[in-house]
Scaffold this motif. Structure first.
Motif, PDB file in Angstrom:
ATOM      1  N   ARG A   1       2.905   3.684  -1.627  1.00 27.41           N
ATOM      2  CA  ARG A   1       2.377   2.760  -0.619  1.00 27.41           C
ATOM      3  C   ARG A   1       2.496   3.393   0.761  1.00 27.41           C
ATOM      4  O   ARG A   1       3.276   4.313   0.976  1.00 27.41           O
ATOM      5  CB  ARG A   1       3.171   1.447  -0.600  1.00 27.41           C
ATOM      6  CG  ARG A   1       3.212   0.693  -1.906  1.00 27.41           C
ATOM      7  CD  ARG A   1       1.885   0.008  -2.191  1.00 27.41           C
ATOM      8  NE  ARG A   1       1.964  -0.854  -3.361  1.00 27.41           N
ATOM      9  CZ  ARG A   1       1.703  -0.490  -4.605  1.00 27.41           C
ATOM     10  NH1 ARG A   1       1.392   0.764  -4.878  1.00 27.41           N
ATOM     11  NH2 ARG A   1       1.779  -1.340  -5.599  1.00 27.41           N
ATOM     12  N   TYR A   2       1.715   2.840   1.697  1.00 23.59           N
ATOM     13  CA  TYR A   2       1.835   3.167   3.117  1.00 23.59           C
ATOM     14  C   TYR A   2       2.287   1.923   3.856  1.00 23.59           C
ATOM     15  O   TYR A   2       1.949   0.803   3.473  1.00 23.59           O
ATOM     16  CB  TYR A   2       0.487   3.577   3.720  1.00 23.59           C
ATOM     17  CG  TYR A   2      -0.012   4.936   3.327  1.00 23.59           C
ATOM     18  CD1 TYR A   2       0.540   6.089   3.871  1.00 23.59           C
ATOM     19  CD2 TYR A   2      -1.075   5.077   2.439  1.00 23.59           C
ATOM     20  CE1 TYR A   2       0.057   7.345   3.522  1.00 23.59           C
ATOM     21  CE2 TYR A   2      -1.569   6.319   2.096  1.00 23.59           C
ATOM     22  CZ  TYR A   2      -0.996   7.450   2.637  1.00 23.59           C
ATOM     23  OH  TYR A   2      -1.476   8.682   2.293  1.00 23.59           O
ATOM     24  N   ASP A   3       3.012   2.138   4.937  1.00 25.07           N
ATOM     25  CA  ASP A   3       3.378   1.058   5.844  1.00 25.07           C
ATOM     26  C   ASP A   3       3.293   1.630   7.249  1.00 25.07           C
ATOM     27  O   ASP A   3       3.544   2.814   7.455  1.00 25.07           O
ATOM     28  CB  ASP A   3       4.795   0.571   5.549  1.00 25.07           C
ATOM     29  CG  ASP A   3       5.134  -0.730   6.246  1.00 25.07           C
ATOM     30  OD1 ASP A   3       4.206  -1.422   6.721  1.00 25.07           O
ATOM     31  OD2 ASP A   3       6.331  -1.068   6.320  1.00 25.07           O
TER      32      ASP A   3
ATOM     33  N   GLY B   1       3.875   3.991  -7.778  1.00 21.69           N
ATOM     34  CA  GLY B   1       4.052   2.876  -6.846  1.00 21.69           C
ATOM     35  C   GLY B   1       3.944   3.293  -5.395  1.00 21.69           C
ATOM     36  O   GLY B   1       4.552   2.691  -4.527  1.00 21.69           O
TER      37      GLY B   1
ATOM     38  N   THR C   1      -0.730   4.827  -7.043  1.00 23.85           N
ATOM     39  CA  THR C   1      -0.276   3.512  -6.580  1.00 23.85           C
ATOM     40  C   THR C   1       0.125   2.626  -7.753  1.00 23.85           C
ATOM     41  O   THR C   1       0.746   1.591  -7.558  1.00 23.85           O
ATOM     42  CB  THR C   1      -1.373   2.807  -5.763  1.00 23.85           C
ATOM     43  OG1 THR C   1      -2.550   2.674  -6.576  1.00 23.85           O
ATOM     44  CG2 THR C   1      -1.691   3.582  -4.495  1.00 23.85           C
TER      45      THR C   1
ATOM     46  N   GLY D   1       7.320   5.795  -2.334  1.00 27.29           N
ATOM     47  CA  GLY D   1       7.064   5.504  -3.741  1.00 27.29           C
ATOM     48  C   GLY D   1       8.299   5.839  -4.556  1.00 27.29           C
ATOM     49  O   GLY D   1       9.343   6.196  -4.006  1.00 27.29           O
TER      50      GLY D   1
END
Length: 104
Positions: free
Chosen positions: A81-83, A79, A5, A98
């Protein structure tokens, strides 16, 4: 493949940025889990049936993102991420994304 991350990887040098990679999954709870989860939601607390569906969707989205990174010859993703977005009643989109990079 290293996935982080963070925006850098300690001890590694980013030699090339390859672009955004993603993995998308749309998952529904299903009748059985949805019914049992709905009943449990009346009492409150953690609903394990829904937790299992969420974890499976995240894992599948993550694996698709890593596969996408491999396809463009990346050896790391930074970088990450989850959404998640409710796609329709009872169905949720999970996105893992990412920046694909090459490191040395």
């Amino acid at each position: 493949m290293i996935v982080t991350t963070g925006n850098e990887i300690e001890g590694k040098h980013i030699v090339e940025y390859l672009g955004v990679v993603r993995g998308i999954v749309v998952r529904a709870t299903g009748i059985g889990r949805g019914f049992i989860g709905g009943l449990k939601s009346i009492a409150g607390g953690n609903i394990e049936e829904f937790s299992v569906v969420c974890e499976e969707a995240r894992m599948e989205a993550f694996n698709r993102m890593v596969r996408h990174a491999h396809e463009i010859q990346a050896n790391a993703v930074i970088g990450m991420r989850y959404d998640a977005t409710e796609f329709s009643q009872g169905a949720t989109e999970v996105l893992a994304y990412g920046t694909a990079v090459r490191i040395t």
